[in-house]
Scaffold this motif. Structure first.
Motif, PDB file in Angstrom:
ATOM      1  N   TYR A 104       0.877  -1.166   0.000  1.00  0.00           N
ATOM      2  CA  TYR A 104       0.000   0.000   0.000  1.00  0.00           C
ATOM      3  C   TYR A 104       0.921   1.225   0.000  1.00  0.00           C
ATOM      4  CZ  TYR A 104      -3.369  -3.519   1.667  1.00  0.00           C
ATOM      5  OH  TYR A 104      -4.160  -4.632   1.807  1.00  0.00           O
ATOM      6  N   ARG A 105       0.961   1.937  -1.138  1.00  0.00           N
ATOM      7  CA  ARG A 105       1.945   3.014  -1.286  1.00  0.00           C
ATOM      8  C   ARG A 105       1.673   4.165  -0.333  1.00  0.00           C
ATOM      9  NH1 ARG A 105       0.771   2.640  -7.557  1.00  0.00           N
ATOM     10  NH2 ARG A 105      -1.228   2.166  -6.533  1.00  0.00           N
ATOM     11  N   ASP A 106       0.393   4.421  -0.040  1.00  0.00           N
ATOM     12  CA  ASP A 106      -0.018   5.448   0.935  1.00  0.00           C
ATOM     13  C   ASP A 106      -1.480   5.182   1.306  1.00  0.00           C
ATOM     14  OD1 ASP A 106      -1.674   6.447  -1.088  1.00  0.00           O
ATOM     15  OD2 ASP A 106      -0.159   7.885  -1.753  1.00  0.00           O
ATOM     16  N   GLY A 107      -2.101   6.141   2.013  1.00  0.00           N
ATOM     17  CA  GLY A 107      -3.469   5.952   2.487  1.00  0.00           C
ATOM     18  C   GLY A 107      -4.511   5.835   1.378  1.00  0.00           C
ATOM     19  N   GLN A 108      -4.133   6.207   0.155  1.00  0.00           N
ATOM     20  CA  GLN A 108      -5.074   6.084  -0.962  1.00  0.00           C
ATOM     21  C   GLN A 108      -5.089   4.669  -1.541  1.00  0.00           C
ATOM     22  OE1 GLN A 108      -7.485   8.385  -1.728  1.00  0.00           O
ATOM     23  NE2 GLN A 108      -6.590   8.981   0.238  1.00  0.00           N
ATOM     24  N   ASP A 109      -4.095   3.857  -1.188  1.00  0.00           N
ATOM     25  CA  ASP A 109      -4.146   2.444  -1.569  1.00  0.00           C
ATOM     26  C   ASP A 109      -4.986   1.703  -0.536  1.00  0.00           C
ATOM     27  OD1 ASP A 109      -2.833   2.579  -3.941  1.00  0.00           O
ATOM     28  OD2 ASP A 109      -0.932   1.736  -3.232  1.00  0.00           O
ATOM     29  N   SER A 110      -5.668   0.664  -0.958  1.00  0.00           N
ATOM     30  CA  SER A 110      -6.666   0.035  -0.092  1.00  0.00           C
ATOM     31  C   SER A 110      -6.968  -1.378  -0.588  1.00  0.00           C
ATOM     32  CB  SER A 110      -7.951   0.865  -0.140  1.00  0.00           C
ATOM     33  OG  SER A 110      -8.444   0.914  -1.480  1.00  0.00           O
ATOM     34  N   MET A 111      -7.805  -2.074   0.192  1.00  0.00           N
ATOM     35  CA  MET A 111      -8.370  -3.348  -0.267  1.00  0.00           C
ATOM     36  C   MET A 111      -9.837  -3.363   0.119  1.00  0.00           C
ATOM     37  SD  MET A 111      -7.236  -7.330   0.222  1.00  0.00           S
ATOM     38  CE  MET A 111      -5.593  -7.065  -0.325  1.00  0.00           C
ATOM     39  N   GLY A 112     -10.708  -3.535  -0.866  1.00  0.00           N
ATOM     40  CA  GLY A 112     -12.152  -3.479  -0.636  1.00  0.00           C
ATOM     41  C   GLY A 112     -12.676  -4.691   0.127  1.00  0.00           C
ATOM     42  N   TRP A 113     -13.953  -4.609   0.502  1.00  0.00           N
ATOM     43  CA  TRP A 113     -14.599  -5.687   1.257  1.00  0.00           C
ATOM     44  C   TRP A 113     -14.499  -7.013   0.500  1.00  0.00           C
ATOM     45  CZ3 TRP A 113     -15.550  -5.061   6.129  1.00  0.00           C
ATOM     46  CH2 TRP A 113     -15.985  -3.832   6.627  1.00  0.00           C
ATOM     47  N   ARG A 137      -6.063   0.616   9.702  1.00  0.00           N
ATOM     48  CA  ARG A 137      -7.243   0.007  10.331  1.00  0.00           C
ATOM     49  C   ARG A 137      -7.727  -1.146   9.462  1.00  0.00           C
ATOM     50  NH1 ARG A 137     -11.788   3.764  10.153  1.00  0.00           N
ATOM     51  NH2 ARG A 137     -12.818   2.222   8.835  1.00  0.00           N
ATOM     52  N   PHE A 138      -8.125  -2.234  10.127  1.00  0.00           N
ATOM     53  CA  PHE A 138      -8.620  -3.429   9.454  1.00  0.00           C
ATOM     54  C   PHE A 138     -10.049  -3.642   9.954  1.00  0.00           C
ATOM     55  CE2 PHE A 138      -8.141  -8.262   8.938  1.00  0.00           C
ATOM     56  CZ  PHE A 138      -8.137  -8.213   7.554  1.00  0.00           C
ATOM     57  N   ASP A 139     -11.022  -3.600   9.051  1.00  0.00           N
ATOM     58  CA  ASP A 139     -12.440  -3.685   9.432  1.00  0.00           C
ATOM     59  C   ASP A 139     -13.030  -5.052   9.102  1.00  0.00           C
ATOM     60  OD1 ASP A 139     -12.334  -0.933   9.990  1.00  0.00           O
ATOM     61  OD2 ASP A 139     -12.976  -0.415   7.953  1.00  0.00           O
ATOM     62  N   PHE A 140     -13.969  -5.457   9.947  1.00  0.00           N
ATOM     63  CA  PHE A 140     -14.749  -6.673   9.680  1.00  0.00           C
ATOM     64  C   PHE A 140     -16.224  -6.321   9.681  1.00  0.00           C
ATOM     65  CE2 PHE A 140     -10.937  -8.112  11.844  1.00  0.00           C
ATOM     66  CZ  PHE A 140     -10.573  -9.243  11.141  1.00  0.00           C
ATOM     67  N   LYS A 141     -16.994  -6.939   8.782  1.00  0.00           N
ATOM     68  CA  LYS A 141     -18.455  -6.848   8.884  1.00  0.00           C
ATOM     69  C   LYS A 141     -19.057  -8.181   8.469  1.00  0.00           C
ATOM     70  CE  LYS A 141     -19.732  -5.040   4.321  1.00  0.00           C
ATOM     71  NZ  LYS A 141     -20.313  -3.932   3.540  1.00  0.00           N
ATOM     72  N   PRO A 176      -9.606   0.137   4.568  1.00  0.00           N
ATOM     73  CA  PRO A 176     -10.197   1.323   3.929  1.00  0.00           C
ATOM     74  C   PRO A 176      -9.142   2.356   3.538  1.00  0.00           C
ATOM     75  CG  PRO A 176     -10.504   1.437   6.298  1.00  0.00           C
ATOM     76  CD  PRO A 176      -9.838   0.106   6.022  1.00  0.00           C
ATOM     77  N   LYS A 177      -9.502   3.178   2.564  1.00  0.00           N
ATOM     78  CA  LYS A 177      -8.653   4.322   2.222  1.00  0.00           C
ATOM     79  C   LYS A 177      -8.697   5.322   3.377  1.00  0.00           C
ATOM     80  CE  LYS A 177      -9.667   4.288  -2.759  1.00  0.00           C
ATOM     81  NZ  LYS A 177      -8.528   3.450  -3.164  1.00  0.00           N
ATOM     82  N   THR A 178      -7.629   6.102   3.540  1.00  0.00           N
ATOM     83  CA  THR A 178      -7.616   7.152   4.557  1.00  0.00           C
ATOM     84  C   THR A 178      -6.732   8.316   4.103  1.00  0.00           C
ATOM     85  OG1 THR A 178      -6.866   7.727   6.779  1.00  0.00           O
ATOM     86  CG2 THR A 178      -5.840   5.803   5.800  1.00  0.00           C
ATOM     87  N   LYS A 179      -7.206   9.521   4.370  1.00  0.00           N
ATOM     88  CA  LYS A 179      -6.418  10.714   4.003  1.00  0.00           C
ATOM     89  C   LYS A 179      -5.333  10.989   5.032  1.00  0.00           C
ATOM     90  CE  LYS A 179      -9.504  13.323   1.069  1.00  0.00           C
ATOM     91  NZ  LYS A 179     -10.828  12.627   1.131  1.00  0.00           N
ATOM     92  N   ARG A 180      -5.471  10.327   6.196  1.00  0.00           N
ATOM     93  CA  ARG A 180      -4.587  10.655   7.318  1.00  0.00           C
ATOM     94  C   ARG A 180      -3.214   9.977   7.246  1.00  0.00           C
ATOM     95  NH1 ARG A 180      -8.772   9.166  11.299  1.00  0.00           N
ATOM     96  NH2 ARG A 180     -10.390  10.221  10.136  1.00  0.00           N
ATOM     97  N   ILE A 181      -3.074   8.992   6.362  1.00  0.00           N
ATOM     98  CA  ILE A 181      -1.813   8.239   6.315  1.00  0.00           C
ATOM     99  C   ILE A 181      -1.152   8.412   4.954  1.00  0.00           C
ATOM    100  CG2 ILE A 181      -0.836   5.901   6.370  1.00  0.00           C
ATOM    101  CD1 ILE A 181      -3.137   5.283   8.423  1.00  0.00           C
TER     102      ILE A 181
END
Ligand code: AKG
Ligand code: MN
Length: 195
Positions: A104-113, A137-141, A176-181
């Protein structure tokens, strides 16, 4: 080690400091510069879209893996990544013959559900996930029709997360993507793929 049970079924265990911070940083740089990172395009809604991260697939020779309509043959592992696989097996007491690597190069890289529920992983796969670099952050649903509410854990540099039981059959997860990282992160998901 922290352990969380997911109702109705599935569990995770988290070792926050599997690797010490300086060791994690060293391995991060080693893998960032030595693995054969590629960006793949996947078909989504009829269009080819670049995955929002770089990937590489390593393992014992002959192991292959299919996801999102792509088929990958493992690049034979050696050196630091093979050594890490051995350490993860010692920690978790689980066998692994391959590792899907994500950059993940920065916070704009991500992996979807998604869930790691491809048939070749078998029933109730046990997957170990090692994180290096930026803390994300790693989310579960729960999947549709499964009762439960969203949960999150933070995956710090040097942590090892183990997912098991019915988790992949009942729950989805995402980064998730994040602007903070703005810093990069490597994640390694060790898997057992029978061939
Ligand atoms: O980057 C992560 O922590 C998650 C990776 C993941 O879910 C996967 O490779 O299937
Ligand atoms: Mn996954």
């Amino acid at each position: 080690m922290e352990s969380i049970e997911f109702a109705p079924a599935g569990w995770i265990r988290l070792w926050p400091a599997f690797l010490q911070p300086d060791e994690a940083q060293r391995v991060f740089h080693q893998l960032a510069s030595s693995l054969q990172w590629e960006q793949h395009a996947i078909r989504m809604f009829g269009r080819l879209i670049n995955q929002p991260r770089l990937t590489a697939f390593y393992g014992e020779s002959g192991v292959s893996y299919q996801y999102s309509g792509l088929q990958f043959s493992a690049i034979e592992w050696s050196g630091p990544i093979k050594q890490l696989a051995k350490q993860v097996t010692e920690l978790t007491q689980q066998p692994f013959n391959s590792v899907l690597c994500n950059f993940y190069r920065d916070g704009q890289d991500s992996m979807g559900w998604h869930a790691d529920d491809e048939p070749e992983l078998g029933v109730n796969p046990v997957i170990a996930s090692v994180s290096l670099g930026a803390c994300r952050r790693f989310d579960f649903k729960p999947k549709e029709g499964v009762v439960g509410s969203k949960q999150s854990v933070w995956l710090a540099s040097g942590s090892c997360l183990l997912m098991g039981g019915d988790l992949q059959h009942n729950w989805l997860h995402q980064i998730p993507k994040t602007k903070r990282i703005n810093e990069p992160r490597i994640n390694l998901t060790f898997r057992w793929i029978p061939n």
